[in-house]
Motif scaffolding. Structure first.
Motif, mmCIF file in Angstrom:
data_model
loop_
_atom_site.group_PDB
_atom_site.id
_atom_site.type_symbol
_atom_site.label_atom_id
_atom_site.label_comp_id
_atom_site.label_asym_id
_atom_site.label_seq_id
_atom_site.Cartn_x
_atom_site.Cartn_y
_atom_site.Cartn_z
ATOM 1 N N GLU A 139 0.830 -1.206 0.000
ATOM 2 C CA GLU A 139 0.000 0.000 0.000
ATOM 3 C C GLU A 139 0.867 1.261 0.000
ATOM 4 O O GLU A 139 0.636 2.199 -0.769
ATOM 5 N N LEU A 142 3.046 1.745 -3.211
ATOM 6 C CA LEU A 142 2.219 2.158 -4.343
ATOM 7 C C LEU A 142 1.863 3.636 -4.231
ATOM 8 O O LEU A 142 1.795 4.337 -5.240
ATOM 9 N N LEU A 144 -0.471 4.909 -1.297
ATOM 10 C CA LEU A 144 -1.652 5.231 -0.483
ATOM 11 C C LEU A 144 -1.265 6.290 0.544
ATOM 12 O O LEU A 144 -0.348 6.097 1.336
ATOM 13 N N ARG A 263 -4.879 13.140 -6.932
ATOM 14 C CA ARG A 263 -3.617 12.573 -6.448
ATOM 15 C C ARG A 263 -2.416 13.216 -7.140
ATOM 16 O O ARG A 263 -1.409 13.505 -6.519
ATOM 17 N N THR A 295 -3.624 1.544 -13.796
ATOM 18 C CA THR A 295 -5.069 1.590 -13.576
ATOM 19 C C THR A 295 -5.591 0.207 -13.205
ATOM 20 O O THR A 295 -6.416 0.052 -12.298
ATOM 21 N N ASP A 298 -4.554 -0.832 -9.622
ATOM 22 C CA ASP A 298 -5.446 -0.188 -8.653
ATOM 23 C C ASP A 298 -6.813 -0.867 -8.658
ATOM 24 O O ASP A 298 -7.411 -1.111 -7.606
ATOM 25 N N ASN A 299 -7.297 -1.184 -9.845
ATOM 26 C CA ASN A 299 -8.597 -1.833 -10.000
ATOM 27 C C ASN A 299 -8.627 -3.190 -9.296
ATOM 28 O O ASN A 299 -9.566 -3.512 -8.556
ATOM 29 N N TYR A 339 -9.133 5.153 -0.958
ATOM 30 C CA TYR A 339 -8.116 4.105 -1.009
ATOM 31 C C TYR A 339 -7.688 3.771 -2.439
ATOM 32 O O TYR A 339 -6.907 2.850 -2.641
ATOM 33 N N ARG A 340 -8.192 4.516 -3.400
ATOM 34 C CA ARG A 340 -7.785 4.303 -4.793
ATOM 35 C C ARG A 340 -6.581 5.192 -5.079
ATOM 36 O O ARG A 340 -6.680 6.415 -5.099
ATOM 37 N N ILE A 341 -5.463 4.563 -5.321
ATOM 38 C CA ILE A 341 -4.189 5.282 -5.424
ATOM 39 C C ILE A 341 -4.069 6.052 -6.732
ATOM 40 O O ILE A 341 -3.656 7.207 -6.759
ATOM 41 N N PHE A 342 -4.438 5.404 -7.838
ATOM 42 C CA PHE A 342 -4.325 6.053 -9.149
ATOM 43 C C PHE A 342 -5.699 6.505 -9.644
ATOM 44 O O PHE A 342 -6.063 6.310 -10.805
#
Length: 394
Positions: A139, A142, A144, A263, A295, A298-299, A339-342
């Motif tokens: 996490e 990446l 987060l 972001r 993408t 992250d998905n 919590y979605r990084i990208f």
């Protein structure tokens, strides 16, 4: 026995064996059920599965970190060579394949019933998956962001779980201080050709949006006589205009960043959109692939979180988690947008315009995108040769 025979025998004994090379004998013994008793020395049957599945998860986390660290090292270089982007994309694809396995692996755990789980859940005391330092490393590396975590999953709360494991706590703390993949991707995107210099992508993009998207909407509003339809078109225009302003206006973008709704930096967003609109250009092809891979990473991370939360809900309902968290409710909350990084790559579609409306590339820009130079001086000399050749043909 002759000396030569002795040597051959010695060589044979030193040759790696499948069992010794992979430490198989040690590996298959790495299960120590907490539910074992004198009457049940092997422990509860289902605990064996529970332990093994989580150990397999940790092994795959180890491989993801191995791939992720190599990607971070490549992107941390001052200049990312085209040949290195091939490696980056290859290793990102491998992470995706592993993630797909992790998502599917939950199905094996789902063969255990809630009653089966209760046979040994009391033995777990306060331990929980919350204490997986490798997952926390993934996490963090990446990207987060600490401030977007839920209170129960705050950075301070995470570190407190490792007070008796100083090595792991230090590893997490050091990872948080290093540039994450999100940070390095931001820098990489912001340096894309066409954002600054002669082409001035954002200015040309604004002109294209105004001419081909907003102006036609205005004309539709002015020509409409039905009040209800006119109102609908007016609301559509306001929505589209406000959305494009979030991209075009740097101040608005930075405000959204402060709110946690963006972001990437303003320049990095431009770089990502530039790549997406001109993905067919040779220089942008591997870059577009990388954006698509990030993408998907992250998905799939969100898919895993979702499946995990459903599994926990099925196993314990609304009970508190063994680690003291709200259990299913906490896991369910980690599926949210924070919590979605990208996240910005998912939102790129909001700013897409048909390719026939995209600003036409200048010849200088076409030349830059036709070949990917890693040496600025070499790129300058190439541009001079192309300019000279163009003048000769005039």
């Amino acid at each position: 026995m002759s000396a030569s025979n002795d040597d051959s025998v010695a060589g044979a004994t030193q040759k790696p064996h499948y069992l010794s090379y992979l430490k198989i004998l040690e590996l298959i013994q790495l299960r120590d059920p907490l539910s074992k008793t004198p009457e049940k020395p092997e422990g509860e049957h289902e605990e064996h599965l529970f332990i093994l599945i989580h150990q397999v998860y940790e092994l795959w986390f180890k491989q993801i970190l191995h791939e992720l660290d190599s990607i971070l090292k490549i992107l941390a270089a001052e200049t990312v060579k085209p040949s290195r982007m091939f490696l980056v994309n290859s290793r990102a694809r491998r992470i995706i394949v592993i993630q797909k396995i992790l998502v599917e692996q939950i199905k094996v755990l789902e063969t255990m019933t809630p009653l089966d789980f209760l046979d040994f859940r009391h033995c777990l005391a306060q331990s929980s998956g919350f204490e997986s330092h490798q997952f926390r490393l993934i996490e963090t590396k990446l990207g987060l962001q600490k401030q977007l975590r839920r209170a129960e999953g705050s950075w301070e709360s995470i570190l407190s779980k490792f007070k008796h494991y100083p090595k792991q706590a230090k590893e997490l703390d050091e990872a948080a201080k290093q540039p994450s993949l999100l940070d390095l991707v931001d820098r990489w995107l912001a340096g894309m050709p066409g954002i600054d210099g002669e082409f001035q992508f954002l200015q040309k993009y604004c002109e294209a949006v105004e001419k081909n998207v907003l102006e036609p909407l205005k004309k539709d509003i002015e020509s409409e006589t039905d009040p209800e339809t006119r109102d609908h078109r007016w609301r559509k225009y306001k929505n589209q205009n406000a959305m494009f302003q979030q991209l075009i206006d740097k101040t608005k973008h930075e405000e959204l960043q402060k709110q946690g709704r963006r972001r990437l930096s303003h320049k990095a967003i431009q770089g990502a959109l530039l790549i997406s609109l001109y993905r067919e250009e040779p220089r942008f092809q591997p870059a577009y692939q990388f954006i698509s891979l990030l993408t998907e990473i992250d998905n799939l991370l969100m898919h895993w979180r979702h499946n995990h939360s459903l599994f926990v809900h099925r196993m314990i309902g609304d009970k508190m988690g063994t680690g003291g968290s709200p259990g299913y409710r906490y896991l369910h909350d980690t599926i949210r947008e924070d919590y979605r990084i990208f996240l910005d790559f998912f939102n790129l579609s909001s700013y897409m315009i048909p390719r026939w409306h995209a600003p036409k590339l200048s010849q200088e820009m076409k030349d830059k995108l036709a070949v990917h130079f890693t040496d600025p001086e070499e790129e300058r000399r190439f541009a001079e040769r192309r300019l000279a050749a163009t003048k000769e043909n005039e």
